[in-house]
Design an enzyme around this catalytic site. Structure first.
Site, PDB file in Angstrom:
ATOM      1  N   ARG A  43      42.691   8.160  17.379  1.00 37.69           N
ATOM      2  CA  ARG A  43      43.646   7.106  17.221  1.00 37.69           C
ATOM      3  C   ARG A  43      43.008   6.508  18.798  1.00 37.69           C
ATOM      4  O   ARG A  43      42.463   6.700  19.847  1.00 37.69           O
ATOM      5  CB  ARG A  43      45.017   7.100  18.158  1.00 37.69           C
ATOM      6  CG  ARG A  43      45.752   6.312  18.304  1.00 37.69           C
ATOM      7  CD  ARG A  43      46.925   6.853  18.645  1.00 37.69           C
ATOM      8  NE  ARG A  43      47.931   5.662  18.685  1.00 37.69           N
ATOM      9  CZ  ARG A  43      48.836   5.456  20.039  1.00 37.69           C
ATOM     10  NH1 ARG A  43      48.342   5.735  21.149  1.00 37.69           N
ATOM     11  NH2 ARG A  43      49.772   4.226  20.199  1.00 37.69           N
ATOM     12  N   SER A 111      53.722   4.994   9.945  1.00 39.84           N
ATOM     13  CA  SER A 111      55.051   4.992  11.403  1.00 39.84           C
ATOM     14  C   SER A 111      56.548   4.549  11.333  1.00 39.84           C
ATOM     15  O   SER A 111      56.465   3.132  10.441  1.00 39.84           O
ATOM     16  CB  SER A 111      54.370   4.814  12.588  1.00 39.84           C
ATOM     17  OG  SER A 111      53.606   5.863  13.372  1.00 39.84           O
ATOM     18  N   LYS A 140      52.186   5.575  24.621  1.00 37.98           N
ATOM     19  CA  LYS A 140      52.131   4.423  23.448  1.00 37.98           C
ATOM     20  C   LYS A 140      52.369   3.734  24.171  1.00 37.98           C
ATOM     21  O   LYS A 140      53.137   3.327  25.235  1.00 37.98           O
ATOM     22  CB  LYS A 140      52.941   5.002  22.521  1.00 37.98           C
ATOM     23  CG  LYS A 140      53.312   3.787  21.209  1.00 37.98           C
ATOM     24  CD  LYS A 140      53.989   4.037  20.054  1.00 37.98           C
ATOM     25  CE  LYS A 140      53.320   3.365  18.849  1.00 37.98           C
ATOM     26  NZ  LYS A 140      54.453   3.115  17.639  1.00 37.98           N
TER      27      LYS A 140
HETATM   28  N1  TZP Z   1      54.089   6.557  18.427  1.00 35.74           N
HETATM   29  C1  TZP Z   1      55.294   6.585  18.650  1.00 35.74           C
HETATM   30  S1  TZP Z   1      54.973   7.999  19.355  1.00 35.74           S
HETATM   31  C2  TZP Z   1      53.285   8.324  20.047  1.00 35.74           C
HETATM   32  C3  TZP Z   1      53.341   7.148  19.293  1.00 35.74           C
HETATM   33  C4  TZP Z   1      51.256   7.355  18.867  1.00 35.74           C
HETATM   34  C5  TZP Z   1      52.864   9.004  21.631  1.00 35.74           C
HETATM   35  C6  TZP Z   1      53.228  10.090  21.085  1.00 35.74           C
HETATM   36  O1  TZP Z   1      52.003  10.548  21.962  1.00 35.74           O
HETATM   37  P1  TZP Z   1      52.436  12.002  23.125  1.00 35.74           P
HETATM   38  O2  TZP Z   1      51.841  11.735  24.407  1.00 35.74           O
HETATM   39  O3  TZP Z   1      52.366  13.040  21.908  1.00 35.74           O
HETATM   40  O4  TZP Z   1      54.284  11.098  23.879  1.00 35.74           O
END
Ligand code: TZP
Ligand code: MG
Length: 207
Positions: A43, A111, A140
């Site tokens: 990502r 998603s 995010k």
């Molecule tokens: N999409 C929803 S939450 C997220 C993404 C890409 C981030 C998840 O990262 P983490 O650090 O595991 O909470």
């Protein structure tokens, strides 16, 4: 993909913004792979397409062909780097459009953040669906509202597709997320500090 896919319990996401330089990024990937990770998403929300392709090609080289590599957002870079699938969100190309680009052999994941989106993806040509954020996340920008374990349970009742839970998932709460009906947990931050050890602990709790 033709036919249903099987997701491993742990789905690490390598987010380029978490690393000071390329060396740190590739070292992190190597540690994950050494610990037995078999599915990994790349990502990169800030990098150029050139940087993304360069990272992705090196990840492919490091991972060999035993590990499934998924490109976030970009079907074109997935093909260019010989990745195994694409993960798209609600503002990216729709799954059918991604499918037209990558064909039936590669994975397409989508998603979602609420029941309406889940119902839509259930009818779509996607191999798996993600629900989140399950818990509060700082990985995010502008996250959707937290859905909690109830959101995971609700997602499980809506979709028959393999279900990935994402957002704020740690070794401490991962088991509860699987018990709520997720097939797999996607994780960014709780792998960063000591990836080898963290993966081993995730595998232990997710058994
Ligand atoms: N999409 C929803 S939450 C997220 C993404 C890409 C981030 C998840 O990262 P983490 O650090 O595991 O909470
Ligand atoms: Mg996206």
């Amino acid at each position: 993909m033709t036919g249903e896919i099987t997701l491993p319990r742990l789905y690490p996401i390598l987010d380029a913004s978490c690393f000071a330089d390329d060396r740190a990024l590739f070292h992190f990937a190597e540690e994950l792979l050494a610990a037995g990770v078999i599915l990994l998403q790349y990502r990169n929300k800030q990098g150029s397409a050139r940087q993304m392709l360069s990272h992705a090609r090196e990840l492919r080289r490091i991972a060999g062909n035993r590990v499934r590599l998924i490109m976030n957002d970009r079907a074109d870079l997935c093909l260019a780097a010989d990745f195994d699938g694409v993960h798209v969100g609600q503002d990216d190309l729709a799954p059918e459009a991604v499918r037209r680009i990558v064909g039936n052999r590669l994975w397409v994941g989508v998603s979602t953040h609420n029941p309406e989106q889940l119902r839509e993806v259930e009818q779509a040509d996607a191999d798996y669906v993600a629900i989140g954020p399950v818990f509060v996340t700082s990985s995010k920008a502008n996250p959707d509202p937290v859905v909690g374990l109830d959101g995971v349970r609700s997602a499980r009742s809506i979709t028959r597709k393999p279900l990935v839970a994402i957002g704020g998932i740690t070794r401490a709460n991962a088991r509860s997320v699987i018990d709520a009906g997720a097939d797999s947990v996607a994780v960014i931050s709780d792998l960063l500090r000591d990836p080898r050890h963290a993966v081993e602990e995730f595998h232990r709790v997710l058994g």
